[in-house]
Each structure stands twice: as C-alpha cells, then as structure tokens.
Design a protein around this motif. Structure first.
Motif: not given
Lengths: 110, 110
Positions: A42, A45, B1-3, B5, B25-26, B99, B101
């Motif tokens: 993951r 965090q 929400e930021d993502q 991958t 990414y978003t 954030r 990945g």
C-alpha cells in the motif's frame, strides 16, 4: 548537507506497551516534518505533520500521537500499542515541496 | 478526492530489457509529481519532481515524463541494481497534501 536520523531500525513490542520513535534532522532550520506509516503493498499513509515547534496536525484518528519538543526533533508515541499498529514507520522532512525520508522503523506488535 | 494509481504492481525484466512504469493520477490542481525509489527495508529515495505536462527529467537509465493525467518512468537497458520498488506521489496545489501510490516492484534479472 542535511541528514535525517530515525531510530530504532526495528522494534518488537507486546500489545499494550508504550511506544516512542524518534526522528532528528541535521543541517536545516525550521523544517516541515512528517510521520508516515507504510503497510505492505500500500501507499504511504500520512499520520502527522508539523510546521514548527509544538505545531502538530493529525491526518487520521488513531492510537498514536506526535510531539515536536525541539525544532529538529519529531517523536511518535503511543500509550498502549495495538496489533494493528504494526508496520513500517517513516519520518520525513521537506524543502521546496520535496520530502526526504529517514531509513524507517519496522514495528512489530505481538 | 485525489487518487494515485501505479501499474503494474510488479514487473520482472531481463537485464537490458527496457520498459515503462505508469502512474495515473487525479488531482484538482497539480503542484508537483514525485518519483521515489525504495529498496527493501529502507526509506524512499527521491528521484525526480515534475511540475507541468510535457516536462521530462533524466537520471542515468531513468527518464520520467508527465502528461495531464499520468506520468511514466522509463527504464532503458536496466541492470540488476535497478531492482527496487518505485513510488509515485502527487501534491495537491490547493492544500499541499501529498498522496502516494502503492508502488511498482521492479525486479531485473541478470
């Protein structure tokens, strides 16, 4: 040059015991400091970040707390560890939006 | 929400076999996209920062590129010492939140 020290490298603690992980930065003043936890497979965090002495922001509710007693010292603590607190804990500092990480602490709660 | 991958989760290459890692990414507004290398049991090591679409950065056998929706880390003629987990992170321009990945675990066989 700037360096970041994080210790201990590994730690095995029984459930219900206290925790104290320490991180110090050298070669810079008033750094932004961060504590992350990394679970296997993951992303990192964010747990806490600090922009100055005594200024702590918490990202997620949890069994942990953080303190910044000195400009370049960041401490992660717990009064009573849970099994779910096991993981790889990383301290970081940032300059110009780039975060630089310490070597990490592998915490196993048994 | 930021993502953020990353794909693939794992990649096995023969020495000299070039390939690319993807980071999609978003984010509402991108302040920066960061690539890190992480060896087992160690903290992430900073590689690159990209700030705008079309930007490219190179370091030895690695080249990072950026579009409005994704970044690629190209590895040319990899060597076994390039084996590591490669992490991508995006920083949101609204609040400077970072954030990460989950990473791509790269193995290069001799």
């Amino acid at each position: 040059s700037q360096t970041i020290h994080q210790w201990p490298a590994t730690l095995v603690q029984p459930v219900g015991s206290p925790l104290s992980l320490e991180c110090t930065v050298e070669g810079t003043s008033n750094p932004n400091l961060y504590w992350y936890r990394q679970a296997a497979g993951r992303g990192l965090q964010l747990l806490f970040y600090s922009v100055g002495i005594g200024q702590i922001s918490s990202e997620v509710p949890q069994n942990l707390s953080a303190s910044r007693p000195q400009d370049r010292q960041f401490i992660l603590s717990s009064k009573k560890l849970l099994l779910s607190d096991s993981g790889f804990y990383l301290c970081a500092w940032s300059v110009a939006n780039i975060q630089y990480f310490g070597a990490g602490t592998r915490l196993s709660v048994l | 929400e930021d993502q953020v991958t990353q794909s693939p989760e794992a990649l096995r290459l023969q020495e000299g076999e070039s390939s690319s890692l993807n980071c999609s990414y978003t984010v509402s507004g991108l302040r920066g996209l960061f690539w890190y290398r992480q060896d087992p049991g160690k903290g992430p090591e900073f590689l690159f920062t990209l700030y705008s679409a079309g930007e490219e950065k190179e370091k030895e056998r690695l080249k990072a590129t950026l579009t409005k929706k994704e970044s690629f880390l190209h590895i040319t003629a990899p060597k076994p010492e390039d084996s590591a987990t490669y992490l991508c992170a995006v920083q949101d321009a609204r609040n400077n939140d970072m954030r990460f990945g989950a990473g791509t675990r790269l193995t290069v066989k001799p």
